[in-house]
Design a protein around this motif. Structure first.
Motif, PDB file in Angstrom:
ATOM      1  N   TYR A 187      30.885  16.260  58.972  1.00  0.00           N
ATOM      2  CA  TYR A 187      32.243  16.396  58.404  1.00  0.00           C
ATOM      3  C   TYR A 187      33.342  16.387  59.719  1.00  0.00           C
ATOM      4  O   TYR A 187      32.877  16.789  60.765  1.00  0.00           O
ATOM      5  N   PRO A 188      34.292  15.518  59.645  1.00  0.00           N
ATOM      6  CA  PRO A 188      35.261  15.508  60.677  1.00  0.00           C
ATOM      7  C   PRO A 188      35.764  16.651  60.941  1.00  0.00           C
ATOM      8  O   PRO A 188      36.163  17.680  60.186  1.00  0.00           O
ATOM      9  N   PRO A 189      36.249  16.993  62.176  1.00  0.00           N
ATOM     10  CA  PRO A 189      36.625  18.369  62.656  1.00  0.00           C
ATOM     11  C   PRO A 189      37.881  18.876  61.935  1.00  0.00           C
ATOM     12  O   PRO A 189      37.946  19.964  61.802  1.00  0.00           O
ATOM     13  N   LYS A 190      38.766  18.081  61.935  1.00  0.00           N
ATOM     14  CA  LYS A 190      40.054  18.403  61.397  1.00  0.00           C
ATOM     15  C   LYS A 190      40.140  18.789  59.725  1.00  0.00           C
ATOM     16  O   LYS A 190      40.595  19.744  59.299  1.00  0.00           O
ATOM     17  N   SER A 191      39.428  17.814  58.966  1.00  0.00           N
ATOM     18  CA  SER A 191      39.271  17.790  57.736  1.00  0.00           C
ATOM     19  C   SER A 191      38.181  18.215  57.301  1.00  0.00           C
ATOM     20  O   SER A 191      38.001  17.977  56.025  1.00  0.00           O
ATOM     21  N   GLY A 192      37.209  18.595  57.915  1.00  0.00           N
ATOM     22  CA  GLY A 192      35.888  18.972  57.525  1.00  0.00           C
ATOM     23  C   GLY A 192      35.765  19.996  56.186  1.00  0.00           C
ATOM     24  O   GLY A 192      35.041  19.828  55.389  1.00  0.00           O
ATOM     25  N   ASN A 193      36.555  21.113  56.490  1.00  0.00           N
ATOM     26  CA  ASN A 193      36.541  22.113  55.456  1.00  0.00           C
ATOM     27  C   ASN A 193      37.172  21.556  53.897  1.00  0.00           C
ATOM     28  O   ASN A 193      36.523  21.848  52.919  1.00  0.00           O
ATOM     29  N   ILE A 194      38.106  20.870  54.081  1.00  0.00           N
ATOM     30  CA  ILE A 194      38.592  20.209  52.897  1.00  0.00           C
ATOM     31  C   ILE A 194      37.756  19.216  52.296  1.00  0.00           C
ATOM     32  O   ILE A 194      37.524  19.415  51.116  1.00  0.00           O
ATOM     33  N   ILE A 195      37.177  18.464  53.011  1.00  0.00           N
ATOM     34  CA  ILE A 195      36.046  17.486  52.387  1.00  0.00           C
ATOM     35  C   ILE A 195      34.854  18.154  51.771  1.00  0.00           C
ATOM     36  O   ILE A 195      34.494  17.732  50.706  1.00  0.00           O
ATOM     37  N   LYS A 196      34.476  19.170  52.563  1.00  0.00           N
ATOM     38  CA  LYS A 196      33.047  19.901  52.161  1.00  0.00           C
ATOM     39  C   LYS A 196      33.401  20.712  50.898  1.00  0.00           C
ATOM     40  O   LYS A 196      32.685  20.761  50.009  1.00  0.00           O
TER      41      LYS A 196
END
Length: 354
Positions: A187-196
């Motif tokens: 996942y991308p560092p900045k938006s990783g949690n949102i995507i996950k």
């Protein structure tokens, strides 16, 4: 596939101040390396035999004549393609991911596409059974119901491909801190949690909530309709309905509970201890494996119990020389006498394994 080593992803996606401590859970590795290959092998062989038999029957004997045939054929294909990804994950558990990034994207994407397709087709099967039994008159007046079911199945496959784009795009072969290569979603560092969180919620909604609600509503109404009717097969039909719902809940609910716990943890951005992480890893390995058993049960619950499929299966046995034509005729005659439609319900419902 939900990777059992979520903390690797968290080390990548969480901000520096929230990064978790690396946990070298060798006991989890040892358990995973033994349990998953053994369990996946049994599920793969059993599911392969059952779903292959369904496909052979529909291709060579039934010829997709009815709405049921279309749904059952697509369900068997989804289950079969889903099961074909298990050998890759078994090898990954036993050693490490040795197939590279391209195959990581393909296998992880194929796994998710067929998982979603299976769940959505089961949803439409529930709705179609409701229409065939509770709204039998409307079903008889619908002349294009087979074509309509084909259109629905095409829509399901296209929709699931769209839902699976994150798996195809973000899956990579990643070498962790212990120099072990694993196939995970980067996942991308900045938006990783949102995507996950979005991926997890989609999996819970499409993979459990939607089919569970559809089954609960449709089969409750079907059961009520059968209880009010008079017929020889009523009690048998109710037992099968209960078996379908119980099997789905038993296989899918535990994993979705664990997935929900992990999703809430991501939302709260909580730092986990190594012991807690290991316990969650154990839970994911076991509950996700139990969920795979549903692919083996689908042919039994939705096809093998149906009168029409049993008749076709007996024809296969006759063609390969296992039984004689006389034995086949005697069984078909007995089946015809005992498989009468429930009073007050259309004969089209005898197409269903209820």
């Amino acid at each position: 596939m939900t990777d059992s080593y979520e903390y690797y992803e968290e080390n990548i996606t969480l901000p520096i101040q929230l990064a978790v401590t690396f946990c070298e859970n060798t006991e989890v590795d040892d358990f995973k390396g033994v349990f998953m290959p053994c369990f996946y092998s049994v599920v793969f062989v059993t599911g392969l035999l059952g779903n292959s038999l369904v496909i052979v029957t529909y291709v060579y004997y039934e010829k997709l004549k009815t709405v049921t045939d279309v749904y059952m054929m697509n369900l068997a294909i989804a289950d079969l393609l889903f099961l074909c990804t298990l050998p890759f994950w078994a090898v990954d558990a036993y050693t490490e991911w040795i197939f590279g990034t391209f195959m990581c994207k393909i296998v992880n994407g194929a796994y998710t596409v067929n998982f979603y397709s299976c769940m959505l087709i089961l949803t439409h099967v529930s709705v179609n059974r409701y229409k065939a039994i509770v709204q039998a008159t409307k079903m008889l007046n619908n002349k294009n119901k087979k074509e309509h079911s084909m259109f629905i199945c095409v829509g399901v496959w296209v929709f699931t491909l769209i839902l699976t784009l994150p798996e195809f795009i973000l899956s990579e072969a990643y070498t962790d801190m212990s120099d072990k290569t694993i196939c995970i979603m980067m996942y991308p560092p900045k938006s990783g949690n949102i995507i996950k969180v979005g991926v997890h919620i989609t999996q819970m909604v499409v993979g459990f909530l939607i089919p569970f609600v559809a089954m609960s509503l449709c089969y409750s109404i079907i059961a009520k309709t059968l209880l009010q009717a008079k017929g020889f097969q009523k009690h048998k039909s109710l037992k099968i309905i209960i078996a379908v719902v119980v099997a789905f809940v038993f296989c899918e609910l535990p994993f979705n509970i664990v997935l929900l716990i992990k999703t809430l943890q991501i939302i709260k951005q909580e730092i986990s201890s190594c012991e807690y992480t290991a316990n969650v890893d154990y839970a994911i390995i076991v509950t996700e494996s139990i969920a795979f058993v549903h692919c083996c049960l689908n042919p039994i619950l939705y096809v093998f119990l149906g009168v029409k499929f049993r008749n076709s299966f007996l024809k296969i046995l006759k063609d390969v020389g296992c039984i004689s034509q006389k034995q086949l005729d005697g069984y078909l005659k007995t089946e015809c006498e005992t498989s009468r439609p429930v009073s007050g319900i259309s004969e089209t419902t005898t197409m269903y394994p209820l």
